[in-house]
Design a protein around this motif. Structure first.
Motif, PDB file in Angstrom:
ATOM      1  N   ASN A 113       2.189   6.628  -6.940  1.00 24.13           N
ATOM      2  CA  ASN A 113       1.127   7.470  -7.465  1.00 24.13           C
ATOM      3  C   ASN A 113       1.290   8.957  -7.126  1.00 24.13           C
ATOM      4  OD1 ASN A 113      -1.147   5.949  -8.865  1.00 24.13           O
ATOM      5  ND2 ASN A 113      -0.765   4.639  -7.083  1.00 24.13           N
ATOM      6  N   TYR A 114       2.272   9.248  -6.287  1.00 25.03           N
ATOM      7  CA  TYR A 114       2.444  10.620  -5.826  1.00 25.03           C
ATOM      8  C   TYR A 114       3.152  11.425  -6.905  1.00 25.03           C
ATOM      9  CZ  TYR A 114       2.709  14.053  -2.058  1.00 25.03           C
ATOM     10  OH  TYR A 114       2.537  15.160  -1.268  1.00 25.03           O
TER      11      TYR A 114
ATOM     12  N   PHE B 293      11.034   3.577   5.055  1.00 22.39           N
ATOM     13  CA  PHE B 293       9.705   3.677   5.663  1.00 22.39           C
ATOM     14  C   PHE B 293       9.474   2.658   6.770  1.00 22.39           C
ATOM     15  CE2 PHE B 293       7.178   6.840   3.348  1.00 22.39           C
ATOM     16  CZ  PHE B 293       8.099   7.195   2.373  1.00 22.39           C
TER      17      PHE B 293
ATOM     18  N   ALA C 285       1.190   4.036  -2.898  1.00 19.77           N
ATOM     19  CA  ALA C 285       0.939   5.456  -2.645  1.00 19.77           C
ATOM     20  C   ALA C 285       2.092   6.305  -3.185  1.00 19.77           C
ATOM     21  CB  ALA C 285       0.738   5.702  -1.149  1.00 19.77           C
ATOM     22  N   LEU C 286       3.317   5.879  -2.931  1.00 28.01           N
ATOM     23  CA  LEU C 286       4.478   6.644  -3.407  1.00 28.01           C
ATOM     24  C   LEU C 286       4.522   6.674  -4.938  1.00 28.01           C
ATOM     25  CD1 LEU C 286       7.330   5.515  -0.965  1.00 28.01           C
ATOM     26  CD2 LEU C 286       5.812   7.489  -0.778  1.00 28.01           C
TER      27      LEU C 286
ATOM     28  N   ASN D 161       0.815  -1.217   0.000  1.00 22.17           N
ATOM     29  CA  ASN D 161       0.000   0.000   0.000  1.00 22.17           C
ATOM     30  C   ASN D 161       0.846   1.263   0.000  1.00 22.17           C
ATOM     31  OD1 ASN D 161      -2.797  -1.036   0.237  1.00 22.17           O
ATOM     32  ND2 ASN D 161      -1.901  -2.054   2.010  1.00 22.17           N
ATOM     33  N   MET D 162       1.918   1.260   0.813  1.00 19.99           N
ATOM     34  CA  MET D 162       2.742   2.456   0.862  1.00 19.99           C
ATOM     35  C   MET D 162       3.521   2.627  -0.441  1.00 19.99           C
ATOM     36  SD  MET D 162       3.610   5.153   2.470  1.00 19.99           S
ATOM     37  CE  MET D 162       2.918   4.932   4.104  1.00 19.99           C
TER      38      MET D 162
ATOM     39  N   MET E  37      13.536   3.618  -2.476  1.00 20.98           N
ATOM     40  CA  MET E  37      12.489   3.905  -1.506  1.00 20.98           C
ATOM     41  C   MET E  37      12.008   2.570  -0.961  1.00 20.98           C
ATOM     42  SD  MET E  37      10.456   6.654  -3.900  1.00 20.98           S
ATOM     43  CE  MET E  37      11.140   8.298  -4.234  1.00 20.98           C
TER      44      MET E  37
END
Lengths: 211, 211
Positions: free
Chosen positions: B101-102, B177, B98-99, B94-95, B151
DNA sequence: TAGATTGTTAATCGATTAACAATC
DNA sequence: TAGATTGTTAATCGATTAACAATC
Protein backbone atom coordinates in the motif's frame (compact mmCIF):
# COMPACT_ATOMS: atom_id res chain seq x y z
CA UNK A 1 22.54 4.84 33.50
CA UNK A 2 25.27 3.29 35.63
CA UNK A 3 26.52 1.52 32.47
CA UNK A 4 30.09 2.88 32.82
CA UNK A 5 31.49 5.54 30.47
CA UNK A 6 30.77 6.38 26.85
CA UNK A 7 29.78 3.53 24.57
CA UNK A 8 29.99 4.33 20.87
CA UNK A 9 26.90 4.05 18.69
CA UNK A 10 28.74 1.51 16.53
CA UNK A 11 28.92 -0.82 19.52
CA UNK A 12 25.35 -0.14 20.66
CA UNK A 13 23.96 -0.97 17.24
CA UNK A 14 25.71 -4.34 17.36
CA UNK A 15 24.19 -5.32 20.70
CA UNK A 16 20.87 -6.61 19.34
CA UNK A 17 22.86 -8.78 16.94
CA UNK A 18 24.83 -10.37 19.78
CA UNK A 19 21.57 -10.84 21.60
CA UNK A 20 20.05 -12.69 18.65
CA UNK A 21 23.03 -14.95 18.11
CA UNK A 22 23.27 -15.84 21.79
CA UNK A 23 19.57 -16.56 21.87
CA UNK A 24 20.05 -18.97 18.97
CA UNK A 25 23.04 -20.63 20.68
CA UNK A 26 20.98 -21.12 23.82
CA UNK A 27 18.24 -22.77 21.79
CA UNK A 28 20.85 -25.02 20.17
CA UNK A 29 21.82 -26.02 23.71
CA UNK A 30 25.41 -24.86 23.27
CA UNK A 31 26.96 -24.23 26.68
CA UNK A 32 30.18 -22.39 25.93
CA UNK A 33 31.58 -20.41 23.03
CA UNK A 34 34.89 -18.73 22.31
CA UNK A 35 35.17 -15.36 20.63
CA UNK A 36 36.73 -17.18 17.66
CA UNK A 37 33.79 -19.56 17.22
CA UNK A 38 31.28 -16.75 17.60
CA UNK A 39 33.24 -14.63 15.14
CA UNK A 40 32.91 -17.36 12.52
CA UNK A 41 29.17 -17.59 13.02
CA UNK A 42 28.65 -13.83 12.98
CA UNK A 43 31.17 -12.99 10.26
CA UNK A 44 32.97 -10.40 12.35
CA UNK A 45 36.43 -10.57 13.93
CA UNK A 46 37.02 -12.19 17.30
CA UNK A 47 38.87 -9.04 18.27
CA UNK A 48 35.80 -6.93 17.74
CA UNK A 49 33.67 -9.26 19.83
CA UNK A 50 36.11 -9.12 22.73
CA UNK A 51 36.42 -5.34 22.43
CA UNK A 52 32.66 -4.88 22.28
CA UNK A 53 31.94 -7.09 25.28
CA UNK A 54 34.68 -5.47 27.31
CA UNK A 55 32.93 -2.13 27.02
CA UNK A 56 30.52 -3.56 29.57
CA UNK A 57 32.73 -5.84 31.62
CA UNK A 58 34.80 -9.00 31.51
CA UNK A 59 32.24 -11.69 30.86
CA UNK A 60 34.63 -14.38 29.68
CA UNK A 61 37.24 -16.61 31.23
CA UNK A 62 40.75 -17.12 29.91
CA UNK A 63 41.29 -20.55 28.41
CA UNK A 64 37.56 -21.27 28.41
CA UNK A 65 35.68 -18.63 26.49
CA UNK A 66 32.22 -17.41 27.37
CA UNK A 67 29.41 -19.27 29.07
CA UNK A 68 26.53 -18.86 26.63
CA UNK A 69 23.79 -18.61 29.20
CA UNK A 70 25.52 -16.08 31.42
CA UNK A 71 26.65 -14.00 28.43
CA UNK A 72 23.09 -14.06 27.10
CA UNK A 73 21.87 -12.86 30.49
CA UNK A 74 24.44 -10.07 30.56
CA UNK A 75 23.54 -8.84 27.07
CA UNK A 76 19.85 -9.05 27.97
CA UNK A 77 20.49 -6.95 31.03
CA UNK A 78 22.56 -4.41 29.08
CA UNK A 79 19.85 -4.13 26.44
CA UNK A 80 17.27 -4.02 29.20
CA UNK A 81 14.94 -6.63 27.74
CA UNK A 82 13.73 -7.28 31.29
CA UNK A 83 12.65 -3.63 31.61
CA UNK A 84 9.28 -2.65 30.22
CA UNK A 85 8.44 0.33 28.03
CA UNK A 86 4.97 1.69 27.53
CA UNK A 87 4.35 2.56 23.90
CA UNK A 88 1.65 4.16 21.80
CA UNK A 89 1.19 4.03 18.05
CA UNK A 90 0.18 7.25 16.33
CA UNK A 91 -1.34 6.57 12.93
CA UNK A 92 -3.63 3.56 12.44
CA UNK A 93 -2.78 3.06 8.77
CA UNK A 94 -1.19 0.00 7.25
CA UNK A 95 2.15 0.42 8.98
CA UNK A 96 0.54 1.20 12.32
CA UNK A 97 -1.61 -1.89 11.92
CA UNK A 98 1.44 -4.00 11.09
CA UNK A 99 3.24 -2.76 14.20
CA UNK A 100 0.21 -3.32 16.42
CA UNK A 101 0.06 -6.92 15.21
CA UNK A 102 3.76 -7.61 15.64
CA UNK A 103 3.88 -9.89 18.69
CA UNK A 104 7.66 -9.84 19.15
CA UNK A 105 7.75 -6.34 20.59
CA UNK A 106 5.97 -7.40 23.76
CA UNK A 107 8.48 -10.22 24.21
CA UNK A 108 11.27 -7.63 24.09
CA UNK A 109 9.65 -5.43 26.70
CA UNK A 110 7.65 -3.01 24.57
CA UNK A 111 3.97 -2.84 25.49
CA UNK A 112 1.69 -1.08 23.04
CA UNK A 113 -1.14 0.29 25.13
CA UNK A 114 -3.05 2.54 22.72
CA UNK A 115 -3.35 3.66 19.13
CA UNK A 116 -4.27 7.18 18.04
CA UNK A 117 -5.69 8.40 14.74
CA UNK A 118 -7.71 11.28 13.34
CA UNK A 119 -10.06 9.18 11.19
CA UNK A 120 -13.54 8.98 12.82
CA UNK A 121 -14.10 5.70 10.99
CA UNK A 122 -11.18 4.15 12.87
CA UNK A 123 -11.62 5.79 16.28
CA UNK A 124 -13.39 3.45 18.69
CA UNK A 125 -12.16 0.36 16.87
CA UNK A 126 -9.39 -1.99 17.86
CA UNK A 127 -6.32 -3.49 16.25
CA UNK A 128 -5.07 -6.74 17.73
CA UNK A 129 -7.12 -5.92 20.83
CA UNK A 130 -5.64 -2.44 21.25
CA UNK A 131 -8.09 0.48 21.32
CA UNK A 132 -7.93 3.25 18.75
CA UNK A 133 -8.50 6.70 20.23
CA UNK A 134 -8.94 10.16 18.79
CA UNK A 135 -5.80 12.26 18.50
CA UNK A 136 -7.65 14.89 20.53
CA UNK A 137 -7.50 12.64 23.58
CA UNK A 138 -3.75 11.98 23.35
CA UNK A 139 -2.78 14.65 25.84
CA UNK A 140 -5.22 13.40 28.46
CA UNK A 141 -4.17 9.83 27.89
CA UNK A 142 -0.50 10.63 28.42
CA UNK A 143 -1.37 12.57 31.57
CA UNK A 144 -3.01 9.46 32.97
CA UNK A 145 -0.59 6.83 31.70
CA UNK A 146 3.17 7.09 31.65
CA UNK A 147 4.16 6.68 28.00
CA UNK A 148 7.80 6.10 27.12
CA UNK A 149 7.71 5.69 23.36
CA UNK A 150 5.56 6.99 20.51
CA UNK A 151 5.71 4.97 17.31
CA UNK A 152 4.88 7.44 14.57
CA UNK A 153 3.32 6.02 11.43
CA UNK A 154 1.41 9.09 10.32
CA UNK A 155 1.34 10.59 6.81
CA UNK A 156 4.52 12.53 5.95
CA UNK A 157 2.87 15.94 5.85
CA UNK A 158 1.73 15.68 9.48
CA UNK A 159 4.86 14.17 11.01
CA UNK A 160 6.41 17.40 12.30
CA UNK A 161 3.22 18.51 14.01
CA UNK A 162 2.60 15.06 15.52
CA UNK A 163 6.20 14.75 16.74
CA UNK A 164 5.92 18.14 18.43
CA UNK A 165 2.64 17.17 20.02
CA UNK A 166 3.89 13.90 21.51
CA UNK A 167 7.10 15.48 22.82
CA UNK A 168 5.21 18.45 24.25
CA UNK A 169 3.26 16.07 26.48
CA UNK A 170 6.50 14.57 27.76
CA UNK A 171 7.16 11.49 25.65
CA UNK A 172 10.93 11.03 25.37
CA UNK A 173 11.27 8.26 22.80
CA UNK A 174 10.23 8.51 19.15
CA UNK A 175 10.24 5.67 16.66
CA UNK A 176 9.91 7.57 13.43
CA UNK A 177 8.66 5.82 10.29
CA UNK A 178 8.45 8.96 8.15
CA UNK A 179 11.27 9.89 5.80
CA UNK A 180 11.52 13.32 7.41
CA UNK A 181 14.15 14.03 9.99
CA UNK A 182 12.80 15.32 13.24
CA UNK A 183 14.45 18.25 14.94
CA UNK A 184 13.40 17.93 18.55
CA UNK A 185 14.85 18.80 21.94
CA UNK A 186 18.12 17.40 23.22
CA UNK A 187 16.24 15.28 25.72
CA UNK A 188 14.26 13.39 23.07
CA UNK A 189 15.64 10.16 21.61
CA UNK A 190 14.67 9.49 18.00
CA UNK A 191 15.21 6.26 16.12
CA UNK A 192 14.41 6.47 12.44
CA UNK A 193 13.17 3.69 10.19
CA UNK A 194 13.70 5.17 6.76
CA UNK A 195 12.17 2.49 4.55
CA UNK A 196 12.57 4.29 1.25
CA UNK A 197 16.18 5.15 2.06
CA UNK A 198 16.85 1.49 2.67
CA UNK A 199 15.15 0.53 -0.58
CA UNK A 200 17.05 3.16 -2.54
CA UNK A 201 20.33 1.87 -1.15
CA UNK A 202 19.31 -1.63 -2.24
CA UNK A 203 18.63 -0.26 -5.72
CA UNK A 204 21.97 1.54 -5.81
CA UNK A 205 23.87 -1.55 -4.73
CA UNK A 206 22.08 -3.69 -7.31
CA UNK A 207 22.87 -1.27 -10.11
CA UNK A 208 26.49 -0.90 -8.99
CA UNK A 209 26.79 -4.68 -9.42
CA UNK A 210 25.51 -4.28 -12.96
CA UNK A 211 22.05 -5.83 -12.51
CA UNK B 1 28.54 0.35 -13.07
CA UNK B 2 30.52 3.12 -14.70
CA UNK B 3 30.21 5.08 -11.41
CA UNK B 4 34.02 5.44 -11.01
CA UNK B 5 35.95 3.59 -8.30
CA UNK B 6 35.02 2.34 -4.86
CA UNK B 7 32.43 4.34 -2.94
CA UNK B 8 32.26 3.56 0.76
CA UNK B 9 29.02 2.32 2.28
CA UNK B 10 29.06 5.31 4.64
CA UNK B 11 28.76 7.63 1.63
CA UNK B 12 26.18 5.46 -0.14
CA UNK B 13 23.91 5.41 2.90
CA UNK B 14 23.98 9.21 2.98
CA UNK B 15 22.86 9.58 -0.64
CA UNK B 16 19.12 9.18 0.00
CA UNK B 17 19.43 11.88 2.64
CA UNK B 18 20.98 14.32 0.17
CA UNK B 19 18.28 13.35 -2.27
CA UNK B 20 15.55 14.20 0.23
CA UNK B 21 17.04 17.53 1.23
CA UNK B 22 17.58 18.60 -2.36
CA UNK B 23 14.04 17.58 -3.19
CA UNK B 24 12.81 19.82 -0.38
CA UNK B 25 15.01 22.71 -1.54
CA UNK B 26 13.60 22.38 -5.05
CA UNK B 27 10.09 22.54 -3.67
CA UNK B 28 11.04 25.64 -1.68
CA UNK B 29 12.12 27.14 -4.99
CA UNK B 30 15.69 27.68 -3.82
CA UNK B 31 17.98 27.97 -6.83
CA UNK B 32 21.47 27.74 -5.41
CA UNK B 33 23.00 26.47 -2.18
CA UNK B 34 26.50 26.42 -0.75
CA UNK B 35 27.92 23.44 1.11
CA UNK B 36 27.89 25.62 4.23
CA UNK B 37 24.19 26.43 3.99
CA UNK B 38 23.33 22.81 3.25
CA UNK B 39 25.51 21.67 6.14
CA UNK B 40 23.49 23.84 8.51
CA UNK B 41 20.22 22.39 7.28
CA UNK B 42 21.43 18.81 7.40
CA UNK B 43 23.49 19.06 10.59
CA UNK B 44 26.62 17.65 9.02
CA UNK B 45 29.87 19.43 8.12
CA UNK B 46 30.30 21.31 4.86
CA UNK B 47 33.53 19.37 4.41
CA UNK B 48 31.69 16.09 4.44
CA UNK B 49 29.19 17.30 1.87
CA UNK B 50 31.97 18.39 -0.50
CA UNK B 51 33.86 15.14 0.04
CA UNK B 52 30.75 13.05 -0.53
CA UNK B 53 29.71 14.83 -3.68
CA UNK B 54 33.23 14.73 -5.08
CA UNK B 55 33.14 10.94 -4.99
CA UNK B 56 30.89 11.25 -8.01
CA UNK B 57 32.20 14.37 -9.70
CA UNK B 58 32.57 18.12 -9.34
CA UNK B 59 29.01 19.35 -9.33
CA UNK B 60 29.67 22.76 -7.84
CA UNK B 61 31.22 25.99 -8.94
CA UNK B 62 33.82 27.96 -6.99
CA UNK B 63 32.46 31.17 -5.58
CA UNK B 64 28.88 30.16 -6.35
CA UNK B 65 28.04 26.88 -4.70
CA UNK B 66 25.74 24.28 -6.16
CA UNK B 67 22.79 24.75 -8.47
CA UNK B 68 19.99 22.98 -6.60
CA UNK B 69 18.21 21.65 -9.66
CA UNK B 70 21.27 20.27 -11.37
CA UNK B 71 22.62 18.78 -8.14
CA UNK B 72 19.23 17.18 -7.53
CA UNK B 73 19.36 15.73 -11.02
CA UNK B 74 22.86 14.38 -10.46
CA UNK B 75 21.95 12.72 -7.16
CA UNK B 76 18.81 11.29 -8.77
CA UNK B 77 20.90 9.84 -11.57
CA UNK B 78 23.47 8.41 -9.12
CA UNK B 79 20.71 6.83 -7.04
CA UNK B 80 19.05 5.71 -10.23
CA UNK B 81 15.56 6.94 -9.39
CA UNK B 82 14.90 7.14 -13.13
CA UNK B 83 15.64 3.41 -13.49
CA UNK B 84 12.84 0.97 -12.74
CA UNK B 85 13.03 -2.17 -10.61
CA UNK B 86 10.48 -4.97 -10.74
CA UNK B 87 9.64 -6.18 -7.26
CA UNK B 88 7.57 -8.90 -5.64
CA UNK B 89 6.39 -9.16 -2.07
CA UNK B 90 6.60 -12.57 -0.43
CA UNK B 91 4.28 -12.81 2.57
CA UNK B 92 0.88 -11.15 2.49
CA UNK B 93 0.70 -10.49 6.23
CA UNK B 94 0.44 -7.11 7.88
CA UNK B 95 3.88 -5.93 6.84
CA UNK B 96 3.45 -7.21 3.30
CA UNK B 97 0.13 -5.39 3.14
CA UNK B 98 1.70 -2.19 4.43
CA UNK B 99 4.44 -2.35 1.78
CA UNK B 100 1.94 -3.09 -1.00
CA UNK B 101 0.00 0.00 0.00
CA UNK B 102 3.01 2.28 0.27
CA UNK B 103 2.69 4.51 -2.80
CA UNK B 104 6.11 6.15 -2.52
CA UNK B 105 8.01 3.13 -3.75
CA UNK B 106 6.60 3.43 -7.25
CA UNK B 107 7.62 7.09 -7.34
CA UNK B 108 11.19 6.02 -6.55
CA UNK B 109 11.26 3.45 -9.34
CA UNK B 110 10.18 0.30 -7.52
CA UNK B 111 7.20 -1.44 -9.13
CA UNK B 112 5.52 -4.15 -7.09
CA UNK B 113 4.05 -6.54 -9.63
CA UNK B 114 2.92 -9.50 -7.53
CA UNK B 115 2.47 -10.80 -4.01
CA UNK B 116 3.01 -14.42 -2.97
CA UNK B 117 1.68 -16.30 0.04
CA UNK B 118 0.92 -19.83 1.17
CA UNK B 119 -2.48 -19.10 2.73
CA UNK B 120 -5.30 -20.39 0.46
CA UNK B 121 -7.60 -17.77 1.99
CA UNK B 122 -5.38 -15.01 0.63
CA UNK B 123 -4.37 -16.51 -2.72
CA UNK B 124 -6.51 -15.10 -5.53
CA UNK B 125 -7.13 -11.88 -3.64
CA UNK B 126 -5.58 -8.48 -4.19
CA UNK B 127 -3.86 -5.86 -2.08
CA UNK B 128 -3.92 -2.33 -3.46
CA UNK B 129 -4.76 -3.82 -6.85
CA UNK B 130 -1.83 -6.26 -6.81
CA UNK B 131 -2.67 -9.97 -7.22
CA UNK B 132 -1.80 -12.49 -4.55
CA UNK B 133 -0.49 -15.76 -5.96
CA UNK B 134 0.39 -19.11 -4.47
CA UNK B 135 4.03 -19.60 -3.48
CA UNK B 136 3.98 -22.69 -5.70
CA UNK B 137 3.69 -20.47 -8.77
CA UNK B 138 6.64 -18.23 -7.83
CA UNK B 139 9.17 -20.07 -9.97
CA UNK B 140 6.97 -19.92 -13.08
CA UNK B 141 6.19 -16.27 -12.48
CA UNK B 142 9.87 -15.33 -12.23
CA UNK B 143 10.58 -17.31 -15.42
CA UNK B 144 8.02 -15.21 -17.25
CA UNK B 145 8.73 -11.83 -15.66
CA UNK B 146 12.11 -10.39 -14.88
CA UNK B 147 12.08 -9.75 -11.13
CA UNK B 148 14.86 -7.66 -9.57
CA UNK B 149 13.87 -7.50 -5.93
CA UNK B 150 12.01 -9.75 -3.50
CA UNK B 151 10.62 -8.02 -0.44
CA UNK B 152 10.47 -10.74 2.21
CA UNK B 153 7.85 -10.30 4.93
CA UNK B 154 7.34 -13.96 5.80
CA UNK B 155 7.27 -15.48 9.30
CA UNK B 156 10.74 -15.83 10.84
CA UNK B 157 10.82 -19.61 10.75
CA UNK B 158 10.39 -19.74 6.97
CA UNK B 159 12.76 -16.93 6.01
CA UNK B 160 15.81 -19.05 5.20
CA UNK B 161 13.84 -21.37 2.97
CA UNK B 162 12.06 -18.50 1.20
CA UNK B 163 15.31 -16.57 0.69
CA UNK B 164 16.89 -19.64 -0.86
CA UNK B 165 13.90 -20.15 -3.10
CA UNK B 166 13.82 -16.62 -4.48
CA UNK B 167 17.58 -16.54 -5.06
CA UNK B 168 17.53 -19.97 -6.69
CA UNK B 169 15.20 -18.62 -9.36
CA UNK B 170 17.61 -15.79 -10.05
CA UNK B 171 16.41 -12.82 -8.00
CA UNK B 172 19.44 -10.75 -7.02
CA UNK B 173 18.00 -8.23 -4.57
CA UNK B 174 16.50 -9.10 -1.19
CA UNK B 175 14.77 -6.67 1.12
CA UNK B 176 14.71 -8.65 4.34
CA UNK B 177 12.22 -7.80 7.08
CA UNK B 178 13.02 -10.78 9.27
CA UNK B 179 15.45 -10.47 12.17
CA UNK B 180 17.49 -13.36 10.78
CA UNK B 181 20.63 -12.70 8.82
CA UNK B 182 20.64 -14.30 5.41
CA UNK B 183 23.73 -16.08 4.21
CA UNK B 184 23.36 -16.11 0.45
CA UNK B 185 25.66 -16.11 -2.56
CA UNK B 186 28.16 -13.34 -3.24
CA UNK B 187 26.04 -12.17 -6.15
CA UNK B 188 22.95 -11.48 -4.03
CA UNK B 189 22.44 -8.04 -2.47
CA UNK B 190 20.60 -8.04 0.85
CA UNK B 191 19.26 -5.00 2.65
CA UNK B 192 17.95 -5.70 6.11
CA UNK B 193 15.19 -3.89 7.95
CA UNK B 194 15.65 -5.14 11.47
CA UNK B 195 12.71 -3.52 13.22
CA UNK B 196 13.21 -5.11 16.62
CA UNK B 197 16.92 -4.23 16.56
CA UNK B 198 15.97 -0.62 15.92
CA UNK B 199 13.44 -0.66 18.73
CA UNK B 200 15.89 -2.27 21.15
CA UNK B 201 18.46 0.42 20.35
CA UNK B 202 15.80 3.04 21.06
CA UNK B 203 15.14 1.34 24.40
CA UNK B 204 18.84 1.21 25.22
CA UNK B 205 19.32 4.86 24.39
CA UNK B 206 16.32 5.87 26.49
CA UNK B 207 17.54 3.93 29.48
CA UNK B 208 21.07 5.25 29.12
CA UNK B 209 19.58 8.75 29.43
CA UNK B 210 17.98 7.68 32.65
CA UNK B 211 14.34 7.53 31.52
C1' DT C 1 38.94 42.94 -9.50
C1' DA C 2 37.53 41.25 -4.73
C1' DG C 3 34.80 37.96 -2.38
C1' DA C 4 33.05 33.58 -2.07
C1' DT C 5 33.19 28.86 -2.31
C1' DT C 6 34.62 24.82 -4.43
C1' DG C 7 37.76 20.65 -5.09
C1' DT C 8 41.35 18.43 -2.96
C1' DT C 9 45.17 17.49 -0.01
C1' DA C 10 46.63 17.01 4.70
C1' DA C 11 45.52 16.34 9.66
C1' DT C 12 42.67 14.38 12.99
C1' DC C 13 39.74 11.37 14.97
C1' DG C 14 37.52 7.08 15.91
C1' DA C 15 36.76 2.37 14.98
C1' DT C 16 38.64 -2.01 13.77
C1' DT C 17 42.20 -5.37 13.87
C1' DA C 18 46.43 -7.45 15.55
C1' DA C 19 49.33 -8.87 19.12
C1' DC C 20 50.43 -10.65 23.38
C1' DA C 21 50.86 -10.87 28.43
C1' DA C 22 47.79 -12.52 31.96
C1' DT C 23 45.46 -16.36 33.61
C1' DC C 24 42.04 -19.94 33.78
C1' DT D 1 51.62 -28.22 33.97
C1' DA D 2 50.45 -27.18 28.99
C1' DG D 3 47.00 -25.39 26.04
C1' DA D 4 43.59 -22.25 25.21
C1' DT D 5 41.54 -18.01 25.22
C1' DT D 6 40.55 -13.83 27.39
C1' DG D 7 41.31 -8.76 28.47
C1' DT D 8 43.86 -5.05 26.96
C1' DT D 9 47.35 -2.37 24.76
C1' DA D 10 49.31 -1.06 20.42
C1' DA D 11 49.00 -0.74 15.31
C1' DT D 12 46.29 -0.12 11.41
C1' DC D 13 42.77 1.35 8.77
C1' DG D 14 39.10 4.21 7.22
C1' DA D 15 36.16 8.05 7.78
C1' DT D 16 35.59 12.74 9.14
C1' DT D 17 37.22 17.35 9.58
C1' DA D 18 40.30 21.16 8.64
C1' DA D 19 42.88 23.90 5.62
C1' DC D 20 43.87 26.20 1.56
C1' DA D 21 45.15 26.83 -3.30
C1' DA D 22 42.41 27.10 -7.41
C1' DT D 23 38.98 29.57 -9.67
C1' DC D 24 34.40 31.21 -10.62
Amino acid sequence: MPEEKKISMAVIRRLPRYFRYLHDLLKLDIKRISSRELSERMCITASQIRQDLNCFGGFGQQGYGYNVESLYNEISRILGVDKRFTCIIVGAGNMGTALANYENFKKRGFDIVAIFDVDPAKIGGKINGIDIYSMDTLEDFVKQHKVDIAMLTVPNRTITEVAEKVTSVGIKGIWNFSPHELRLGEDVVVENVHLSDSLMVLGYRLRSKGY
